[in-house]
Design a protein around this motif. Structure first.
Motif, PDB file in Angstrom:
ATOM      1  N   GLU A  63      -7.429   7.432  -5.274  1.00 55.39           N
ATOM      2  CA  GLU A  63      -6.432   6.479  -5.783  1.00 55.39           C
ATOM      3  C   GLU A  63      -4.982   6.882  -5.443  1.00 55.39           C
ATOM      4  O   GLU A  63      -4.805   8.209  -5.969  1.00 55.39           O
ATOM      5  CB  GLU A  63      -6.407   6.108  -7.278  1.00 55.39           C
ATOM      6  CG  GLU A  63      -5.538   5.165  -7.743  1.00 55.39           C
ATOM      7  CD  GLU A  63      -5.357   5.006  -9.229  1.00 55.39           C
ATOM      8  OE1 GLU A  63      -4.641   4.176  -9.939  1.00 55.39           O
ATOM      9  OE2 GLU A  63      -6.621   5.180  -9.855  1.00 55.39           O
TER      10      GLU A  63
ATOM     11  N   LYS B 261       0.901  -1.310   0.133  1.00 57.51           N
ATOM     12  CA  LYS B 261       0.116   0.095   0.016  1.00 57.51           C
ATOM     13  C   LYS B 261       0.799   1.297   0.069  1.00 57.51           C
ATOM     14  O   LYS B 261       1.929   1.263   0.697  1.00 57.51           O
ATOM     15  CB  LYS B 261      -0.878   0.013   1.255  1.00 57.51           C
ATOM     16  CG  LYS B 261      -1.999  -1.272   0.970  1.00 57.51           C
ATOM     17  CD  LYS B 261      -2.801  -1.026   2.212  1.00 57.51           C
ATOM     18  CE  LYS B 261      -3.935  -2.093   2.180  1.00 57.51           C
ATOM     19  NZ  LYS B 261      -5.143  -1.635   2.383  1.00 57.51           N
ATOM     20  N   THR B 262       0.407   2.239  -0.647  1.00 56.60           N
ATOM     21  CA  THR B 262       1.049   3.575  -0.983  1.00 56.60           C
ATOM     22  C   THR B 262       1.138   4.128   0.383  1.00 56.60           C
ATOM     23  O   THR B 262       2.202   4.709   1.263  1.00 56.60           O
ATOM     24  CB  THR B 262       0.583   4.534  -2.016  1.00 56.60           C
ATOM     25  OG1 THR B 262       0.669   3.648  -3.180  1.00 56.60           O
ATOM     26  CG2 THR B 262       1.257   5.747  -2.155  1.00 56.60           C
TER      27      THR B 262
ATOM     28  N   TYR C 278       6.625  -3.923  -4.268  1.00 59.70           N
ATOM     29  CA  TYR C 278       6.485  -4.823  -3.303  1.00 59.70           C
ATOM     30  C   TYR C 278       7.995  -4.352  -2.278  1.00 59.70           C
ATOM     31  O   TYR C 278       8.870  -3.780  -2.854  1.00 59.70           O
ATOM     32  CB  TYR C 278       7.115  -6.241  -3.792  1.00 59.70           C
ATOM     33  CG  TYR C 278       6.139  -6.741  -4.528  1.00 59.70           C
ATOM     34  CD1 TYR C 278       4.851  -7.580  -4.099  1.00 59.70           C
ATOM     35  CD2 TYR C 278       5.957  -6.703  -5.834  1.00 59.70           C
ATOM     36  CE1 TYR C 278       3.992  -7.990  -4.732  1.00 59.70           C
ATOM     37  CE2 TYR C 278       4.964  -7.126  -6.883  1.00 59.70           C
ATOM     38  CZ  TYR C 278       4.005  -7.961  -5.985  1.00 59.70           C
ATOM     39  OH  TYR C 278       2.840  -8.400  -6.792  1.00 59.70           O
TER      40      TYR C 278
ATOM     41  N   ARG D  38       1.933   1.855  -9.794  1.00 66.13           N
ATOM     42  CA  ARG D  38       0.562   1.338  -9.236  1.00 66.13           C
ATOM     43  C   ARG D  38       0.829   0.477  -8.196  1.00 66.13           C
ATOM     44  O   ARG D  38       2.018  -0.352  -7.841  1.00 66.13           O
ATOM     45  CB  ARG D  38      -0.070   0.597 -10.379  1.00 66.13           C
ATOM     46  CG  ARG D  38      -0.509   1.114 -11.488  1.00 66.13           C
ATOM     47  CD  ARG D  38      -1.243   0.374 -12.635  1.00 66.13           C
ATOM     48  NE  ARG D  38       0.081  -0.633 -13.013  1.00 66.13           N
ATOM     49  CZ  ARG D  38      -0.392  -1.371 -13.825  1.00 66.13           C
ATOM     50  NH1 ARG D  38      -1.576  -1.518 -14.347  1.00 66.13           N
ATOM     51  NH2 ARG D  38       0.813  -2.343 -14.180  1.00 66.13           N
ATOM     52  N   GLU D  39       0.170   0.353  -7.155  1.00 60.58           N
ATOM     53  CA  GLU D  39       0.191  -0.262  -5.816  1.00 60.58           C
ATOM     54  C   GLU D  39       0.533  -1.781  -6.161  1.00 60.58           C
ATOM     55  O   GLU D  39       1.422  -2.561  -5.471  1.00 60.58           O
ATOM     56  CB  GLU D  39      -1.015  -0.297  -4.978  1.00 60.58           C
ATOM     57  CG  GLU D  39      -0.916   0.928  -4.204  1.00 60.58           C
ATOM     58  CD  GLU D  39      -2.247   1.046  -2.957  1.00 60.58           C
ATOM     59  OE1 GLU D  39      -2.032   1.907  -2.287  1.00 60.58           O
ATOM     60  OE2 GLU D  39      -2.968   0.300  -3.377  1.00 60.58           O
ATOM     61  N   LYS D  40      -0.088  -2.201  -7.132  1.00 58.66           N
ATOM     62  CA  LYS D  40      -0.079  -3.839  -7.497  1.00 58.66           C
ATOM     63  C   LYS D  40       1.469  -4.136  -7.961  1.00 58.66           C
ATOM     64  O   LYS D  40       1.802  -5.300  -7.890  1.00 58.66           O
ATOM     65  CB  LYS D  40      -0.972  -4.410  -8.382  1.00 58.66           C
ATOM     66  CG  LYS D  40      -1.203  -3.769  -9.919  1.00 58.66           C
ATOM     67  CD  LYS D  40      -2.087  -4.397 -10.563  1.00 58.66           C
ATOM     68  CE  LYS D  40      -1.756  -4.042 -11.922  1.00 58.66           C
ATOM     69  NZ  LYS D  40      -2.758  -4.825 -13.146  1.00 58.66           N
ATOM     70  N   ASP D  41       2.209  -3.161  -8.362  1.00 54.07           N
ATOM     71  CA  ASP D  41       3.453  -3.451  -8.792  1.00 54.07           C
ATOM     72  C   ASP D  41       4.511  -3.244  -8.006  1.00 54.07           C
ATOM     73  O   ASP D  41       5.801  -3.435  -8.123  1.00 54.07           O
ATOM     74  CB  ASP D  41       3.766  -2.530 -10.094  1.00 54.07           C
ATOM     75  CG  ASP D  41       2.808  -2.803 -11.430  1.00 54.07           C
ATOM     76  OD1 ASP D  41       2.417  -3.831 -11.343  1.00 54.07           O
ATOM     77  OD2 ASP D  41       2.419  -1.906 -12.052  1.00 54.07           O
TER      78      ASP D  41
ATOM     79  N   CYS E  30      10.049  -2.480  -7.631  1.00 54.53           N
ATOM     80  CA  CYS E  30       8.874  -2.116  -8.777  1.00 54.53           C
ATOM     81  C   CYS E  30       9.268  -3.189  -9.859  1.00 54.53           C
ATOM     82  O   CYS E  30      10.066  -2.807 -10.260  1.00 54.53           O
ATOM     83  CB  CYS E  30       8.600  -0.787  -8.744  1.00 54.53           C
ATOM     84  SG  CYS E  30       7.259  -0.567 -10.042  1.00 54.53           S
TER      85      CYS E  30
END
Length: 126
Positions: free
Chosen positions: A30, A2-3, A55, A50-53, A14
């Protein structure tokens, strides 16, 4: 990842490459972040993520050794293989003991103890 868990200067992964967070903002509801590859010091390749990219980078002994912390300020140990590291930070009147698993968590702990310069100059070669 999460950002909202990130701070400026945090090192994350990323799309498999280490990056440093240089901006955090929101587009409506967003969260949006901007990152810079660690290998690029002239700010020519800045990316929005993007958050999904994104870790967290798992903290390991080699990363801790690369940073060559003064043991009177930052000490660390791992109770057993596979556990999170236990970190003790002492700076003037501030001290902190915490479990950390990821690079950005150690950076946050350093900043909490008024060691932002150490956090922002964190070395990572992966």
């Amino acid at each position: 990842m999460k950002t909202s868990e990130l701070q400026l200067g945090d090192i994350v992964s990323c799309l498999g490459s280490p990056m440093i967070v240089v901006s955090l903002s929101f587009n409506g509801d967003e969260p949006i972040g901007t990152i810079l590859p660690l290998t690029n010091s002239n700010l020519t390749n800045i990316f929005t993520f993007r958050e999904k990219d994104v870790y967290p980078i798992i903290l390991d002994e080699s990363i801790l050794m690369q940073n060559n912390f003064n043991p009177e300020i930052v000490s660390w140990w791992r109770p057993s293989e596979g556990d999170s590291f236990k970190i003790a930070i002492m700076n003037n009147d501030t001290s902190l003991c915490a479990k950390v698993k990821y690079v950005h968590e150690l950076q946050h702990a350093l900043r909490l103890c008024d060691l932002s310069e150490l956090a922002d100059k964190f070395i990572i070669d992966i």
